[in-house]
Every structure is written in C-alpha cells, then in structure tokens.
Design a protein around this motif. Structure first.
Motif, PDB file in Angstrom:
ATOM      1  N   VAL A   1      52.919  47.469  34.357  1.00 49.09           N
ATOM      2  CA  VAL A   1      53.149  48.558  35.332  1.00 49.09           C
ATOM      3  C   VAL A   1      54.289  49.365  34.726  1.00 49.09           C
ATOM      4  O   VAL A   1      55.457  49.170  35.052  1.00 49.09           O
TER       5      VAL A   1
ATOM      6  N   GLY B   1      65.964  44.936  36.052  1.00 51.29           N
ATOM      7  CA  GLY B   1      64.546  45.006  36.413  1.00 51.29           C
ATOM      8  C   GLY B   1      64.292  44.185  37.668  1.00 51.29           C
ATOM      9  O   GLY B   1      65.227  43.603  38.244  1.00 51.29           O
ATOM     10  N   ALA B   2      63.040  44.121  38.059  1.00 50.75           N
ATOM     11  CA  ALA B   2      62.715  43.418  39.303  1.00 50.75           C
ATOM     12  C   ALA B   2      62.935  41.911  39.180  1.00 50.75           C
ATOM     13  O   ALA B   2      63.190  41.237  40.175  1.00 50.75           O
TER      14      ALA B   2
ATOM     15  N   ASN C   1      64.979  40.286  41.961  1.00 51.70           N
ATOM     16  CA  ASN C   1      64.545  39.126  42.750  1.00 51.70           C
ATOM     17  C   ASN C   1      65.607  38.037  42.686  1.00 51.70           C
ATOM     18  O   ASN C   1      65.963  37.428  43.697  1.00 51.70           O
TER      19      ASN C   1
ATOM     20  N   HIS D   1      54.399  37.144  42.385  1.00 55.10           N
ATOM     21  CA  HIS D   1      54.598  37.482  40.975  1.00 55.10           C
ATOM     22  C   HIS D   1      55.401  36.377  40.283  1.00 55.10           C
ATOM     23  O   HIS D   1      56.307  35.776  40.881  1.00 55.10           O
TER      24      HIS D   1
ATOM     25  N   SER E   1      57.721  36.461  38.341  1.00 57.99           N
ATOM     26  CA  SER E   1      59.173  36.670  38.270  1.00 57.99           C
ATOM     27  C   SER E   1      59.892  36.112  39.498  1.00 57.99           C
ATOM     28  O   SER E   1      61.073  35.762  39.425  1.00 57.99           O
TER      29      SER E   1
ATOM     30  N   GLN F   1      55.303  40.090  49.360  1.00 56.65           N
ATOM     31  CA  GLN F   1      55.046  40.976  48.225  1.00 56.65           C
ATOM     32  C   GLN F   1      54.526  42.326  48.703  1.00 56.65           C
ATOM     33  O   GLN F   1      53.589  42.392  49.492  1.00 56.65           O
TER      34      GLN F   1
ATOM     35  N   GLY G   1      52.814  45.131  46.955  1.00 55.35           N
ATOM     36  CA  GLY G   1      52.189  45.630  45.729  1.00 55.35           C
ATOM     37  C   GLY G   1      51.929  44.508  44.735  1.00 55.35           C
ATOM     38  O   GLY G   1      52.806  44.152  43.948  1.00 55.35           O
TER      39      GLY G   1
ATOM     40  N   ASP H   1      59.378  41.176  47.346  1.00 56.44           N
ATOM     41  CA  ASP H   1      59.240  41.644  45.970  1.00 56.44           C
ATOM     42  C   ASP H   1      58.376  42.895  46.033  1.00 56.44           C
ATOM     43  O   ASP H   1      57.161  42.818  46.217  1.00 56.44           O
TER      44      ASP H   1
ATOM     45  N   ALA I   1      58.337  45.431  43.546  1.00 54.89           N
ATOM     46  CA  ALA I   1      58.700  45.994  42.247  1.00 54.89           C
ATOM     47  C   ALA I   1      58.215  47.427  42.078  1.00 54.89           C
ATOM     48  O   ALA I   1      58.950  48.297  41.642  1.00 54.89           O
ATOM     49  N   PHE I   2      56.958  47.661  42.450  1.00 57.54           N
ATOM     50  CA  PHE I   2      56.505  49.064  42.417  1.00 57.54           C
ATOM     51  C   PHE I   2      55.987  49.501  43.782  1.00 57.54           C
ATOM     52  O   PHE I   2      56.253  50.603  44.238  1.00 57.54           O
TER      53      PHE I   2
ATOM     54  N   ASP J   1      61.859  48.261  41.329  1.00 63.41           N
ATOM     55  CA  ASP J   1      62.126  48.792  39.991  1.00 63.41           C
ATOM     56  C   ASP J   1      62.081  50.313  40.018  1.00 63.41           C
ATOM     57  O   ASP J   1      61.088  50.890  40.499  1.00 63.41           O
TER      58      ASP J   1
ATOM     59  N   HIS K   1      62.207  51.725  37.055  1.00 68.67           N
ATOM     60  CA  HIS K   1      61.505  52.046  35.797  1.00 68.67           C
ATOM     61  C   HIS K   1      59.986  51.954  35.950  1.00 68.67           C
ATOM     62  O   HIS K   1      59.274  52.165  34.981  1.00 68.67           O
ATOM     63  N   LYS K   2      59.526  51.648  37.140  1.00 68.93           N
ATOM     64  CA  LYS K   2      58.070  51.680  37.356  1.00 68.93           C
ATOM     65  C   LYS K   2      57.706  53.026  37.997  1.00 68.93           C
ATOM     66  O   LYS K   2      57.807  54.048  37.321  1.00 68.93           O
TER      67      LYS K   2
HETATM   68  C1  PLP Z   1      55.242  42.656  41.761  1.00 64.16           C
HETATM   69  C2  PLP Z   1      56.149  42.529  40.579  1.00 64.16           C
HETATM   70  N1  PLP Z   1      57.293  41.832  40.689  1.00 64.16           N
HETATM   71  C3  PLP Z   1      58.161  41.694  39.669  1.00 64.16           C
HETATM   72  C4  PLP Z   1      57.897  42.263  38.446  1.00 64.16           C
HETATM   73  C5  PLP Z   1      58.885  42.083  37.313  1.00 64.16           C
HETATM   74  O1  PLP Z   1      59.507  43.285  37.021  1.00 64.16           O
HETATM   75  P1  PLP Z   1      60.442  43.484  35.734  1.00 64.16           P
HETATM   76  O2  PLP Z   1      59.514  43.460  34.565  1.00 64.16           O
HETATM   77  O3  PLP Z   1      61.082  44.808  35.938  1.00 64.16           O
HETATM   78  O4  PLP Z   1      61.434  42.365  35.704  1.00 64.16           O
HETATM   79  C6  PLP Z   1      56.719  43.004  38.275  1.00 64.16           C
HETATM   80  C7  PLP Z   1      56.388  43.601  36.978  1.00 64.16           C
HETATM   81  O5  PLP Z   1      55.358  44.203  36.781  1.00 64.16           O
HETATM   82  C8  PLP Z   1      55.843  43.157  39.369  1.00 64.16           C
HETATM   83  O6  PLP Z   1      54.717  43.875  39.279  1.00 64.16           O
END
Ligand code: PLP
Length: 476
Positions: free
Chosen positions: A104, A163-164, A168, A207, A209, A252, A254, A281, A283-284, A310, A312-313
């Motif tokens: 993404v 980043g996400a 998180n 996710h 992460s 979540q 997205g 979460d 992220a986008f 994020d 950056h998304k």
């Molecule tokens: C739903 C979700 N959470 C977390 C992340 C992790 O994000 P990052 O790569 O900025 O750490 C992503 C990355 O695509 C994501 O789509």
C-alpha cells in the motif's frame, strides 16, 4: 569543517567524466553540489514515465559497483553523488509515478518532497522544543490536523513515528500501561514477569504488524484471542468474546488485501461498556474518514482509545511517516517518557516523551507540508480518485472474464487469473514487462494479484494503460 573541506577538495575518480573540483570555497562547492543533486532529482522524476516500474535486472546487478571495502581515505561529495545517481537511481522502484500498485504505497506529494529537502538541509533533531522549535510546533499542528481529519475526539494526542508498525507499537504500549496501571502494576518499572494478565483480542485478519507490535511489547504474537472474520476479512461482531477492563481489543480499519473495515459501530459500545481498551489499526483505511463519500466506512472507530495510521500511504506524504494517536495522551507519555538530568521539559509538548525514539527526524514537517498542500478537500479527492481507479481496474478485469475476489469498497482490488500458477505467472510477466507493478497474496485460500491504488499521481490514463498490460500478461 576540516573533514568537509577535505572531502570537497578531493577530485573525481579517474573513470568519472567530470574533472576535479574548482578551487571554490566550501560554501560555493556545497551550493554546486546541492544544485547538482536537485538536477539529478528532477531528471529522475522526468524520466519516470518512460522507465520500467521494477528496476531492470542489469540495474540491480550494477549495484555491485557500490560494494567493496570502505576506501581508506575520503571521496569527494560530488563523486559520492555521482555514484549514487549512476548506480542507485536506476535500481530503485519507480514509485513516485502513478503505476506502482504494490503493497500500500503512496507516492510523494510535491510539497512533501520539497519539505523533505528542507528538513534534510535543516538537519534538526526533533526530540525537544529547545532543539527545534520549528519541528516541534509543526508536528504539533500536523498531529491535530490528523486528529480532525480522522474525526477523533478533542484532546487526543500522539506521536509521529516511522510507520504504522511503530504506531501500533506505540499505541499498544499506551494500552498496556493503562490497563496494568489500573490493576496496580507499573509495567515500565517492573516489566511483565508477575504482572496481572491482559487479554488481547484481534480479528483473524489482523495485520501482521499488530502481532509484531504485541510481540515487541511482551504481550505475545500468539497469546491472542482470534475472532473469526467474514469473507471480506471483517471481524464478526457476533463472535467477539467477553471483554473486561483487562482486555485490549484490536480493530482494523482497512484490510491490507480487501480494504474492508471491521464493524466498529456494532462492536465498540459493548467493548467500551466493559472497560476494554479499543485500539484501531487504520494504516490507510482510517483516512476514508476525510471523504464525505467514504466516511461511512469509518463509523464507530472514533469510539476507540487509540489509533495507528500512516501518512506515507493514502495522504502521500512520503517515506517515512506513521502516526500514533491516543485519546488520553498521558497514557502514551507514561509509556514513552524517560528521565535523565540533561533532558528537559520546557513549556511545550516534547515529542520525545511521546515517542519510542529520543533523537528523531523532523518528519512532522513533511506531514505538515503534505497536509497543508492538500487541505481537507485534497485528501478527500485522493481517497475518492484512487477508489474510483480501483473500481475501474476491477470492472475491466471482470469484463475480460477474470474473478474479482473482494468487494471493492475503497482502493484495494484482488484478482484471480485462474489457477494459482496462472495468477503467479501473470504477475511475474507483468512485473518483468514493467508498465506497472503488482504483488501477490493468498486471500482465504485463493492466490490473487493485489492492486492497491494509493498514489496521488495515478491517472485514468495510467489505469487504462496498466489494465491493458495486465490483460496482455494474463493471455501470454
Ligand atoms: C492495515 C495495515 N497495518 C499496518 C501496516 C504496516 O504499516 P508500515 O509498513 O507503515 O509499518 C500496513 C501496511 O501496509 C497495513 O496495511
């Protein structure tokens, strides 16, 4: 200064087309160097339309020119830049144009790109106000803009992180602190050995992460209660287990594959009544809140206690820029602050007390610049335009007889080209051909190609050109 002067005075290596540096002052040499870097950057951007999105194998192989032992002495800054542009630029993935649909990944807005040049020039350490009033004030403003764009409660505070994943981590560190403090346990001081247990509830499609963040926090990647999901990856509201004040519920907004949102409005009231900490979460997906057309998907997430996203998304603020937001910022501060005699608390919010890092890049400035250039309507337009593009992709692929595996609710499309082998070989041909880049995934047992339309730069013409490339790759 001595070292800089020394390296400025060293001439190009013999193979370089450039002659040795003029005997200008250090300041003049530096100006010339930065102008050259700007020219290289502009050439890079201008060449983007004609190059393959994935770098060519020859370009990747040529990176070997940058290996070798560290030279015993200095190399001129010009020669270093020359090496980078000659060998580095061609082996990058062309993601600032509109035809990279992997992961993404946003592009980088012009204002954010220009701001990042200034940020690098300023070389600020955005840890404390006293180290950079500009960085700290702009970060503070940008964080509140994000809060407003996402429709979150007043008083919410947070941190600008990488980043996400780190967002998180940071938000869940605040959750861990709050729940254990409630139970009379100081986790930052005493760790988790012997602490009262915390139950963490996640959706089956959380996710990776989130799980990594839980692992880093000592809460365990596997020590979670997994809630079953539906065919789009949404947590089933009827399957959420009993929660109490020692529960962290991770929702979540997205899904990375389908774009689907957990039904927050159906789940959050009971979680709140039980005293659970709700973490999102997003992220986008959370950025859909900025669009009048897509806002509906984010309903209910504002009831949470913390959010990760994020910039950056979808907002296209450039790498790297994640944001952790916490309804009660004191919980984040309790989890993240540290003490040392030389660290100060001035009259301002000190970013380091809310962040996993001490020294840090002033990425809040790029966030400020990107959002300032977009305004609310600009961000909404990116969300709407990229989601329209995703639907155009899905319609074109479906019309050609291929199976779309998800409901295209925002900017994510999953397509199967037949058997797993047919899908994977189509993806390989597409990546090698270079018009665009898409990755693979396995969605609930089915191998698929992912199309994530996240860049501000993608046009309808890009979509049609890439669609043609996809159909060609599928038929070969
Ligand atoms: C739903 C979700 N959470 C977390 C992340 C992790 O994000 P990052 O790569 O900025 O750490 C992503 C990355 O695509 C994501 O789509």
């Amino acid at each position: 200064m001595l070292n800089l002067a020394l390296s400025m005075a060293v001439s190009y290596p013999p193979h370089s087309p450039h002659s040795s540096l003029p005997s200008a002052s250090v300041a003049e040499s530096r100006t010339a160097l930065l102008k050259r870097a700007a020219r290289d950057a502009m050439d890079y951007l201008e060449g983007e339309d004609t190059r393959s999105v994935a770098p060519r194998p020859e370009a990747i192989a040529a990176l070997n020119a940058l290996r070798g032992p560290l030279p015993p002495g200095p190399t001129s800054a010009e020669a270093v830049l020359h090496l980078l542009d000659t060998y580095g630029s061609p082996a990058t993935v062309a993601k600032t144009g509109g035809r990279n649909f992997g992961f993404v990944n946003g592009g980088c807005l012009p204002a954010a790109l220009a701001a990042s040049w200034l940020v690098s020039t300023w070389d600020q350490n955005a840890a404390f106000f006293v180290q950079s009033p500009t960085a700290v004030v702009l970060e503070e403003i940008a964080l509140d803009w994000v809060r407003q764009l996402l429709g979150l409660p007043e008083g919410t505070g947070g941190a600008v992180v990488t980043g996400a994943t780190m967002a998180n981590f940071s938000a869940l560190a605040a959750a861990r602190h709050a729940l254990l403090a409630r139970a009379g346990w100081n986790v930052e001081a005493d760790g988790l050995f012997g602490a009262p247990p915390i139950t963490v509830v996640v959706g089956e499609e959380a996710h990776a992460s989130v799980l990594k963040a839980l692992g880093m926090l000592g809460l365990g990647r596997n020590r979670v209660v997994r809630v079953p999901v539906d065919g789009q990856g949404r947590m089933r509201a009827d399957a959420v287990p009993h929660m109490d004040a020692q529960t962290i519920l991770c929702l979540q907004a997205g899904n990375v594959n389908t774009g689907a949102f957990d039904p927050a409005a159906a789940i959050c009231p009971a979680a709140r009544a039980a005293g659970a900490w709700i973490h999102v979460d997003g992220a986008f997906g959370l950025w859909a809140a900025a669009s009048p057309e897509y806002h509906r998907w984010t309903k209910g997430f504002e009831q949470a206690d913390s959010w990760a996203t994020d910039a950056h998304k979808w907002p296209n603020v450039g790498y790297d820029c994640g944001i952790a937001l916490v309804r009660d910022p004191e919980q984040l501060r309790a989890a993240m602050s540290m003490e040392a005699a030389y660290l100060v608390q001035g009259e301002h919010r000190e970013p380091s007390y809310y962040n996993p890092e001490l020294s840090r890049r002033a990425r809040g400035v790029e966030l400020w610049a990107g959002l300032r250039s977009l305004g609310r309507s600009g961000l909404a337009e990116i969300v709407e335009r990229t989601s329209n593009h995703a639907r155009r992709f899905a319609a074109g692929l479906k019309a050609a007889g291929y199976q779309i595996l998800n409901d295209v609710v925002i900017n994510q499309v999953l397509v199967s080209f037949g058997t797993p082998e047919q899908t994977l070989s189509t993806i390989a041909r597409l990546q090698a051909e270079g018009t665009c880049w898409c990755g693979s995934t396995v969605w609930q047992g089915q191998t698929a190609m992912r199309i994530s339309v996240s860049s501000w730069a993608t046009t309808k013409e890009d979509v049609d050109r890439c669609l043609a490339a996809m159909l060609k790759a599928a038929k070969e």
